[in-house]
Design a protein around this motif. Structure first.
Motif, PDB file in Angstrom:
ATOM      1  N   TYR A  97       0.795  -1.223   0.000  1.00 53.72           N
ATOM      2  CA  TYR A  97       0.000   0.000   0.000  1.00 53.72           C
ATOM      3  C   TYR A  97       0.833   1.281   0.000  1.00 53.72           C
ATOM      4  O   TYR A  97       0.267   2.371  -0.029  1.00 53.72           O
ATOM      5  N   TRP A  98       2.168   1.191  -0.012  1.00 54.71           N
ATOM      6  CA  TRP A  98       2.910   2.440   0.106  1.00 54.71           C
ATOM      7  C   TRP A  98       2.886   3.278  -1.173  1.00 54.71           C
ATOM      8  O   TRP A  98       3.260   4.449  -1.163  1.00 54.71           O
ATOM      9  N   ILE A  99       2.409   2.709  -2.279  1.00 54.61           N
ATOM     10  CA  ILE A  99       2.280   3.525  -3.483  1.00 54.61           C
ATOM     11  C   ILE A  99       1.166   4.558  -3.317  1.00 54.61           C
ATOM     12  O   ILE A  99       1.126   5.569  -4.031  1.00 54.61           O
ATOM     13  N   ARG A 100       0.265   4.338  -2.362  1.00 53.53           N
ATOM     14  CA  ARG A 100      -0.808   5.299  -2.108  1.00 53.53           C
ATOM     15  C   ARG A 100      -0.397   6.374  -1.101  1.00 53.53           C
ATOM     16  O   ARG A 100      -1.181   7.269  -0.799  1.00 53.53           O
ATOM     17  N   CYS A 101       0.814   6.265  -0.598  1.00 60.31           N
ATOM     18  CA  CYS A 101       1.295   7.213   0.416  1.00 60.31           C
ATOM     19  C   CYS A 101       2.226   8.239  -0.233  1.00 60.31           C
ATOM     20  O   CYS A 101       2.730   8.027  -1.334  1.00 60.31           O
ATOM     21  N   PRO A 102       2.499   9.328   0.443  1.00 60.78           N
ATOM     22  CA  PRO A 102       3.436  10.329  -0.095  1.00 60.78           C
ATOM     23  C   PRO A 102       4.838   9.747  -0.251  1.00 60.78           C
ATOM     24  O   PRO A 102       5.208   8.763   0.396  1.00 60.78           O
ATOM     25  N   ASP A 103       5.618  10.365  -1.115  1.00 59.39           N
ATOM     26  CA  ASP A 103       6.985   9.897  -1.345  1.00 59.39           C
ATOM     27  C   ASP A 103       7.821   9.949  -0.074  1.00 59.39           C
ATOM     28  O   ASP A 103       8.721   9.130   0.131  1.00 59.39           O
ATOM     29  N   LYS A 104       7.506  10.919   0.792  1.00 62.09           N
ATOM     30  CA  LYS A 104       8.273  11.046   2.032  1.00 62.09           C
ATOM     31  C   LYS A 104       8.117   9.808   2.905  1.00 62.09           C
ATOM     32  O   LYS A 104       9.073   9.369   3.563  1.00 62.09           O
TER      33      LYS A 104
END
Length: 1325
Positions: free
Chosen positions: A318-325
């Protein structure tokens, strides 16, 4: 069936068994129940649990119910089956009805009632116990809250939870089960002050419990998060076990938050804590003393690492849905921890690093695999590794190389290490010290080093898949630069160590892990080229195989497991074109992209030599013979090579086909003995199974020789083509794949087999043809019985309905080659019965022609349910078949096809006006009649369409007819011959030539002049100039020893010596041509008249007939009398001589000139490939080749067309493979009739002259150039699934030999050294 027995089976179902099983299932389902949102949704979830939960059958509660059902109802089911079998009832009612009857008996039995009643009672009791435990826990929790609650706290709704046990006083129960609280900032400050490490332990525990009752989002959004975070980190590292455990569980609970910011803060806090443990708290063990996982410190540390690893494995989803930071901070903190290396004490042992702990929990670096999977995260990981944490990769390479070097020592402990690691590893329960029986408790130093190596191996293998990962190399290790090749060579050497375990595929042994990594790299094309397609790597990989071929005295050979690993890796290499070329030609040949047959030291030669010697049991006797499994694995690698044209060209000299055939004969005999019951022989059943599998493997490998034209010839020479086709039919009927690396089924192989006469005989003998015809008839006339009809079937709109399209293609593939058609139809009479019943079904191709094509009687019409659709199907098949001129001549002379179609047209008229009715069938028949009557290339004839035009006034402007000749609107108007003589460089060169000058230098000059005219002014290369050139070139070539391979025969002397009166002119006139030849003469004269080359007169026909009789007599004296079952070889050449007819037209009907040319030309190599009757049953060929009935045009010319096409135009080669058709079939079809109906007359002349003047290998290059010219059309019609129809029915528009001559010359430069020697060597294909 007895009730007491059933009742006794139920005695095992007790509440003490149901309770823990039900608790375990409910605990696993808790997240889903919480997510339901309502009681109805939760109830629906439970009702459809089996459909939605993939782990349904793994729950202990489900297993318990299943075991009791089997125990109680199993005997009843057995009795029902036996009772049904003894009753002798037939299964006419269907399998579903039988099962329903048996189930009804079981459901109504007393045993079933007892089982359900007992299950309900015990389950209800277990549910009551769970409910009571939950209520007691809730009451205790509320009492605890009453003591710690302060003013201002407000409760959130309570969520029910089933704990793992009633006496489990864990932080998990208090954090998850009690009510939520929503404190204000002041209360957060109070909690933070209580969590200070100076406070008493009880106060800190109480504060963590309070924090656990607060929603994670509230905790993170508070102003005191920094203070709370520090308190949690201090608690994690506290010596008090209860406090540390409470803090860890709170971290785990906070990970369940859906907010990425919360997950990031908690994860970085956890990682920071772990980093502090290794940075400031001293060593966490060393490699000398090992690690005891039961010690409290190691246990706590492992639990923290496990929590971190679980998040590392979950977050990529799911980290593709999170900000790049978020992504960068998570990756940065992780890599920072892993690259941390504790300081080594002076004189002390090597300390354990975070990687050691992580590797114990995730040996194969599953986290890294997931992080590298997507480009989104892979880019960040590789960038940070390169910029900040390169030491992590450097250390992984260093440790891997050290391990590989240490493995070379004679007293390595790897066997013991690997054996120990096969046992269950660290416990995954929440309480790690409670290690059960069979669990690991300690890890020795060598084991920890080995685990570190496994983790590093998997990480490095994953990095090598990507270009940016390979860019890390070379890496400097101990003042030495390590390249990718050096690293892989070290890994490969682990496969062949002398103390390698004899057990294959143990999972965690070094050989299995290295093999998995290498196979993973081999599956990636880019990585394969840069990593494995290196001579150094492949050479080391094959060292154990070479040692088996040439053993060294005193050195132990590699074991079975090593050989199997190597075979698996080689198989993955051979499954791709790049890897296959690497094995065949080596690194240099693969990069050059051009085959070099002189390389005898490549991997392919080693592999095939080992396979052939193992099959023939001629390996050195110092070691025991390899097992069937090992030999089969290497034969399979060879099969992946010889199933391609280039592979077979390299390997055919080893006669692997003969070795496999002989091994199959021995295995078949062994299987016959092994399957005979032998009493008192222990293990006989296992041996029998092993032998049967070995026999099946051999026949399967032998069958795959049929994948190429030359391979099919080799298969036919083994004498087992019938057995192979029978095996293929069995697998084809089951729709099985050819092999584990093959994406397609047996369609291409069936087409390849059907291209030859022996292949068609084999297909007929195995019942393949009958099954295909029956299936086709069922689809056209009967429909499928196993499909439930819920609505009427739609009326077909297309001429060939989609349901019958596959059968249509299969029939066309089988009838594509004239030799195959002749074997199937020659001398076969049609039944032509007075009446047909609906049960009369055709069983062969003759029956199909009678019932679907020649539907010319009322009886045949009335016997078809779908007359129009079925007859249209047959006419489409006939149209494609008649595109082969020899096939048309056979059908016309044997069945009078044109007469039948004209009769049907004459009957299809209006009663009042006698005009032909325009309908679908009359249009189809009209098209076939015009196609079979006219001969000509794309600009020389006009074929009527098969569909009506959109013009409503005149939807079909083409005239219909019911008698020959056809209307004048179909033939195109051809320009007459020019009376003006036009000079060209070629004509001037020929006119200046003297007889004595026709040597090699003159031939070279003639070739240059011919090529120049062909490329610059092809229209000036007319037939008269070309014929003059051919006569002089042939006169010069007969002086060249390399070109003259057939003995010169004096026709008159031969006739006189044999005292054969038939050879004289008078004797020839008294003879008659075959019906096929006579009809061929008519077509030739009609075509020549249309081209204004000859006159349509009796004299012209007699001259051509006389010429054909002379040729027949001349060739008959050089043929063998063959006793075989092939109809094709029983007598003279059965087709028409299209080459002689072409020369006759080129020489304007001058038969004597043509005859003199053929006498000289018959000694040249090119005559064997351009002149099809030349080598029919020829005495110049070895007997096995002659008996095979396979012409060199197929097994040599067409074979090399496929080879070059795969290398030069791979898109077209792939399109053929996907369509189930083969380039060899269409090329054989074109070449048999000298491109008549496909090229215009001038291009046909240019093609023949090119092959004679420039070399017969230009026959191959011309076919490749044509297929390259048709690339766009081939790809389009492959997508439309009508490639066979397009290639056979449509001419080749726009193709000019001169325009493609440059491309053909490039092919000559690259492939002549490969193609021409094989074409010359007719005695050894």
């Amino acid at each position: 069936m007895s009730t007491p027995a059933s009742s006794s089976g139920m005695s095992s179902l007790k509440a003490q068994d149901v309770l823990p099983a039900l608790r375990q299932m409910m605990k696993n389902l808790e997240p889903n129940i919480r997510a339901s949102g309502s009681m109805d949704a939760a109830e629906d979830l439970m009702l459809h649990l089996e459909e939605r939960d993939p782990s349904f059958h793994r729950y202990e509660f489900v297993k318990l119910i299943r075991s009791n059902i089997e125990e109680s109802l199993g005997p009843l089911m057995d009795e029902e089956i036996e009772k049904y079998a003894r009753s002798g009832q037939a299964y006419d009612t269907g399998q579903d009805t039988v099962v329903q009857t048996m189930v009804a008996h079981l459901v109504n039995s007393p045993a079933y009632s007892n089982l359900t009643q007992q299950l309900m009672v015990e389950t209800k009791s277990a549910v009551d116990n769970l409910t009571r435990e939950f209520q007691e826990e809730q009451e205790a929790q509320q009492a605890l809250e009453s003591r710690v609650e302060g003013p201002g706290f407000r409760r959130a709704p309570s969520f029910g939870y089933l704990s793992q046990s009633s006496d489990n006083d864990s932080c998990g129960s208090s954090l998850n089960n009690s009510d939520f609280m929503f404190p204000n900032q002041k209360e957060f400050e109070q909690i933070g002050e209580k969590m200070d490490q100076r406070q008493p332990v009880e106060t800190r525990i109480e504060a963590i419990e309070q924090l656990g009752r607060i929603p994670p989002t509230e905790v993170l959004s508070s102003d005191n998060w920094s203070q709370l975070k520090k308190g949690l980190m201090d608690a994690l590292g506290d010596a008090n076990e209860q406090l540390a455990d409470k803090s860890l569980k709170l971290h785990a609970r906070m990970f369940s938050s859906s907010q990425h910011s919360m997950n990031r803060e908690v994860y970085t806090s956890l990682v920071e804590h772990l980093n502090m443990q290794f940075t400031y708290k001293g060593q966490k063990g060393d490699l000398k003393t090992g690690l005891d996982v039961t010690s409290p410190s190691a246990c706590r540390l492992l639990r923290r690492f496990r929590l971190m690893n679980e998040f590392m494995c979950v977050v990529p989803s799911y980290w593709i849905r999170c900000p790049d930071k978020f992504l960068e901070e998570v990756i940065d903190s992780t890599l920072y921890l892993l690259h941390t290396h504790p300081t080594k004490a002076l004189g002390g042992a090597e300390p354990l690093t975070p990687v050691h702990y992580l590797a114990m929990l995730d040996k194969k670096a599953g986290w890294f695999k997931k992080w590298m999977h997507g480009n989104y995260s892979r880019t960040v990981v590789l960038r940070m590794l390169k910029e900040k944490y390169r030491a992590l990769i450097d250390n992984a390479v260093k440790k891997s190389l050290e391990f590989c070097e240490s493995r070379k020592q004679p007293h390595s402990l790897l066997d013991e290490v690997t054996s120990a690691l096969q046992r269950e590893s660290i416990s995954t329960d929440s309480q790690l010290p409670n290690v059960g029986e069979g669990k690991r408790t300690t890890y020795a130093g060598p084991e920890l080093e080995y685990i570190y190596f496994i983790h590093s191996l998997c990480m490095l293998g994953r990095m090598l898949l990507y270009s940016k990962g390979r860019a890390f190399f070379p890496i400097k290790v101990k003042d030495k630069e390590v390249k990718v090749t050096d690293l892989l060579v070290s890994f490969v050497q682990l496969l062949s160590l002398p103390n390698q375990s004899t057990r294959p595929y143990t999972g965690l042994d070094a050989a299995s892990l290295v093999a998995d990594v290498l196979k993973m790299i081999a599956g990636c094309e880019a990585a394969l080229v840069e990593c494995l397609c290196k001579d150094a790597v492949v050479s080391v990989l094959l060292e154990p195989v070479k040692a088996r071929l040439m053993p060294t005295k005193g050195k132990k050979a590699a074991g079975e497991a090593t050989l199997l690993h190597i075979a698996d890796i080689l198989s993955c290499l051979a499954s791709s074109q790049t890897g296959r070329r690497m094995l065949l030609y080596g690194e240099a040949g693969n990069k050059a992209g051009k085959p070099n047959r002189n390389i005898s030291s490549t991997a392919a030669h080693t592999i095939v030599e080992f396979a052939t010697r193992a099959l023939s049991s001629t390996l050195p006797s110092e070691e025991s013979s390899p097992s069937y499994e090992v030999v089969g694995a290497y034969v399979f690698v060879c099969r992946q090579l010889y199933s391609t044209c280039e592979g077979l060209s390299v390997m055919h000299s080893y006669k692997l086909h003969a070795c496999i055939a002989e091994a199959w004969r021995m295995a078949s005999h062994e299987a016959d003995i092994a399957t005979t019951p032998l009493p008192a022989v222990e293990g006989d059943q296992t041996d029998s199974r092993r032998v049967l599998l070995w026999e099946e493997s051999l026949i399967d490998n032998l069958l795959n020789f049929a994948a190429t034209p030359k391979g099919l010839l080799l298969l036919q020479q083994t004498g087992h083509i019938n057995e192979c086709v029978d095996y293929m039919y069995a697998r084809y009927a089951k729709k099985l794949q050819v092999s584990k690396h093959e994406k397609f089924g047996y369609g291409v192989m069936v087409t390849q087999v059907a291209a030859t006469a022996p292949g068609m005989v084999a297909l007929q003998s195995t019942g393949f043809i009958k099954a295909l015809v029956n299936e086709l008839w069922t689809q056209l006339e009967c429909g499928r019985d196993d499909v439930r009809v819920i609505r009427p079937t739609p009326i077909p709109v297309d001429p060939i309905d989609r349901t019958a399209h596959k059968s249509f293609t299969a029939v066309l593939n089988l009838l594509s080659s004239f030799p195959a058609v002749y074997e199937a139809l020659a001398e076969q009479k049609l039944q032509n019965a007075e009446s047909y019943t609906f049960r009369d079904m055709p069983n062969d191709m003759g029956g199909l022609i009678e019932r679907l094509i020649l539907v010319d009687t009322p009886a045949k019409m009335h016997a078809l349910f779908n007359y129009e659709q079925s007859h249209t199907f047959g006419l489409r098949v006939l149209s494609v078949m008649c595109s082969c001129l020899d096939t048309f001549l056979l059908l016309e002379t044997q069945y009078k096809v044109q007469e039948s179609l004209l009769g049907c047209q004459a009957e299809n008229v209006k009663e009042e006006s006698n005009e032909l009715i325009i309908d679908a069938l009359s249009v189809e028949r009209n098209h076939v009649l015009v196609r079979t009557y006219l001969i000509g290339g794309p600009s020389e004839r006009k074929l009527p369409p098969r569909v009506l035009l959109e013009d409503g006034r005149d939807p079909y402007p083409f005239p219909l007819f019911s008698s020959f000749p056809i209307p004048k609107s179909y033939p195109t108007t051809m320009a007459g011959r020019s009376a003006m003589k036009q000079d060209s460089e070629l004509s001037r060169y020929l006119s200046q030539t003297k007889t004595a000058e026709k040597n090699q230098a003159w031939l070279d000059g003639c070739r240059k002049a011919f090529c120049k005219v062909l490329t610059s002014k092809p229209d000036l290369a007319k037939a008269n100039v070309l014929v003059d050139m051919l006569e002089k070139v042939v006169q010069g070539q007969i002086k060249v020893q390399e070109e003259t391979i057939f003995p010169k025969v004096d026709y008159k002397v031969m006739a006189r010596d044999r005292r054969d009166v038939h050879g004289s002119d008078k004797g020839l006139k008294s003879q008659s041509l075959s019906a096929v030849q006579q009809l061929g003469v008519q077509l030739t004269i009609r075509y020549g008249t249309h081209l204004n080359l000859v006159k349509n007169s009796k004299d012209t026909k007699e001259q051509l007939s006389h010429l054909l009789k002379q040729v027949r007599f001349f060739l008959r004296q050089q043929q063998r009398n063959i006793d075989c079952q092939l109809r094709l070889l029983q007598g003279e050449y059965v087709g028409h001589d299209w080459f002689t007819s072409t020369l006759f037209l080129m020489m304007m009907g001058k038969s004597e000139r043509c005859w003199n040319f053929l006498l000289k030309f018959s000694t040249l190599l090119s005559s064997g490939y351009l002149w099809m009757p030349r080598l029919h049953a020829s005495a110049h060929l070895p007997v096995p080749l002659t008996v095979s009935g396979i012409h060199p045009v197929y097994y040599c010319s067409a074979h090399y067309v496929e080879l070059i096409l795969q290398a030069e135009v791979p898109a077209v080669a792939s399109a053929f493979r996907m369509s189930g058709y083969t380039p060899s079939q269409i090329c054989q079809h074109w070449l048999r009739q000298c491109f008549w109906n496909y090229l215009d007359w001038l291009e046909i002349c240019h093609y023949l002259c090119t092959c004679i003047v420039l070399g017969v290998d230009y026959q191959v290059y011309t076919c490749v150039a044509i297929l390259r010219h048709l690339t766009h059309d081939i790809l389009q019609h492959t997508q439309n699934q009508d490639l066979q129809v397009f290639l056979k029915e449509q001419p080749i528009p726009g193709f000019r030999v001169g325009e493609h001559l440059e491309f053909m010359q490039q092919l000559e430069e690259r492939y002549r050294q490969t193609v021409q020697p094989d074409m010359r060597n007719l005695a050894k294909p």
